[in-house]
Design a protein around this motif. Structure first.
Motif, short mmCIF file in Angstrom:
data_model
loop_
_atom_site.label_atom_id
_atom_site.label_comp_id
_atom_site.label_asym_id
_atom_site.label_seq_id
_atom_site.Cartn_x
_atom_site.Cartn_y
_atom_site.Cartn_z
N UNK A 1 0.44 -1.37 -0.08
CA UNK A 1 0.28 0.24 0.07
C UNK A 1 0.82 1.58 -0.40
N UNK A 2 0.17 2.65 -0.51
CA UNK A 2 0.97 3.26 -0.71
C UNK A 2 0.64 4.72 0.23
N UNK A 3 1.90 4.91 1.25
CA UNK A 3 0.86 6.01 2.11
C UNK A 3 -0.40 6.87 1.85
N UNK A 4 1.31 7.69 0.40
CA UNK A 4 -0.12 9.09 -0.53
C UNK A 4 -1.78 8.71 -0.92
N UNK A 5 -1.90 6.84 -0.90
CA UNK A 5 -3.29 6.72 -1.60
C UNK A 5 -4.25 7.08 0.34
N UNK A 6 -4.07 7.51 1.53
CA UNK A 6 -4.60 8.12 2.44
C UNK A 6 -5.12 9.06 1.68
N UNK A 7 -4.06 10.12 1.07
CA UNK A 7 -4.73 10.99 1.11
C UNK A 7 -6.37 11.94 0.85
N UNK A 8 -6.48 12.84 2.14
CA UNK A 8 -8.17 13.05 2.41
C UNK A 8 -8.57 12.51 3.25
N UNK A 9 -8.36 11.37 3.74
CA UNK A 9 -8.61 11.02 4.50
C UNK A 9 -7.16 11.78 6.16
N UNK A 10 -8.59 11.55 7.44
CA UNK A 10 -7.67 11.98 8.50
C UNK A 10 -7.05 10.72 8.32
N UNK A 11 -5.64 10.61 9.43
CA UNK A 11 -4.50 9.27 8.99
C UNK A 11 -4.26 9.79 10.43
N UNK A 12 -4.43 8.42 11.71
CA UNK A 12 -4.11 7.74 12.73
C UNK A 12 -3.11 6.79 12.77
N UNK A 13 -1.86 7.81 12.59
CA UNK A 13 -0.49 7.39 12.45
C UNK A 13 0.29 7.00 13.89
N UNK A 14 0.38 5.57 13.85
CA UNK A 14 0.96 5.53 15.56
C UNK A 14 2.08 4.06 14.96
N UNK A 15 3.63 4.96 14.89
CA UNK A 15 4.99 4.27 14.90
C UNK A 15 5.09 3.13 16.59
N UNK A 16 4.93 1.68 15.88
CA UNK A 16 5.01 0.53 17.36
C UNK A 16 6.22 -0.48 17.06
N UNK A 17 6.23 -1.09 17.78
CA UNK A 17 6.47 -2.59 17.75
C UNK A 17 6.78 -3.52 19.31
N UNK A 18 6.21 -4.70 18.70
CA UNK A 18 6.59 -5.90 19.48
C UNK A 18 6.94 -5.66 20.82
N UNK A 19 8.08 -5.25 20.68
CA UNK A 19 9.43 -5.39 22.08
C UNK A 19 9.31 -4.17 22.39
N UNK A 20 8.17 -3.25 22.41
CA UNK A 20 8.09 -2.65 23.21
C UNK A 20 7.10 -1.88 24.85
N UNK A 21 7.79 -2.54 25.60
CA UNK A 21 6.24 -2.41 26.21
C UNK A 21 5.39 -0.99 27.01
N UNK A 22 6.51 0.32 25.95
CA UNK A 22 4.81 1.96 26.02
C UNK A 22 3.72 1.21 25.11
N UNK A 23 4.40 0.57 24.22
CA UNK A 23 3.50 0.21 22.53
C UNK A 23 2.32 -0.80 23.47
#
Length: 211
Positions: free
Chosen positions: A89-111
């Protein structure tokens, strides 16, 4: 001479804690345990996500011109992602929408700590005008991340980067969350864990989506 009986109560507290943490670490459960503790912290309400002041006040929010939106470049343009089914999926294909982007990892306790509240937010604001992107920066491929998501029962969309990471999404902390307006501009950034399942964040997303 009488033998002195050993009692478990004589073991120092620090040794018990060290043993417990050692077991958790060896079994891979230490991340989950720390995440659970941090989830309790989120429940107190002292880590609620910040909402930009200009977007709390309707009079201070400018209406986005449709022509300007079409001509402006979206934050993260050029980023390619792959979903949990292996589809690119190309990220810019979401343009025109509100995007809630969360950057995370499985090894990250706060995530891990903030994810249940993100799931609740996702269910609450369900709209074809609001896109959720949970972008995992794990190494090891899709299978590891998919197993984690399936085990937890999360239904929000999860992706992994399939190209170079955009400079505008770089952060000194993980998790980091961005909210991107329909015109492609970043309007909010939160470094570190937070509770997003609040009336303020719900209203914030819905207002952006309605403009």
């Amino acid at each position: 001479m009488r033998k002195q009986k050993f009692s478990i109560y004589e073991i120092p507290g620090w040794a018990v804690m060290l043993a417990i943490f050692g077991v958790l670490y060896l079994t891979g459960l230490h991340t989950e345990a720390i995440g659970q503790v941090q989830r309790v912290l989120l429940a107190t309400g002292i880590k609620n996500a910040d909402v930009p002041e200009s977007l709390r006040n309707p009079d201070a929010t400018a209406v986005v011109d449709a022509a300007a939106m079409a001509n402006s470049e979206m934050a993260g343009a050029g980023l390619k992602m792959v979903d949990m089914q292996g589809k690119q999926v190309r990220f810019e294909s979401l343009k025109g929408k509100v995007v809630f982007l969360n950057i995370w990892a499985t090894w990250c306790p706060p995530c891990i700590a903030e994810m249940p509240n993100i799931q609740k937010l996702y269910e609450k604001v369900g709209s074809d005008k609001i896109a959720f992107v949970l972008l995992s920066v794990d190494e090891g491929g899709v299978d590891k991340v998919k197993k984690f998501i399936d085990r937890k029962g999360y239904t929000f969309p999860v992706y992994m980067p399939a190209s170079q990471f955009p400079q505008e999404f770089h952060s000194n902390a993980i998790p980091t969350t961005f909210i991107i307006a329909p015109d492609g501009k970043i309007v909010a950034k939160q470094e570190g864990m937070a509770d997003y399942n609040t009336p303020e964040v719900v209203a914030f997303l819905q207002r952006l989506a309605s403009e």
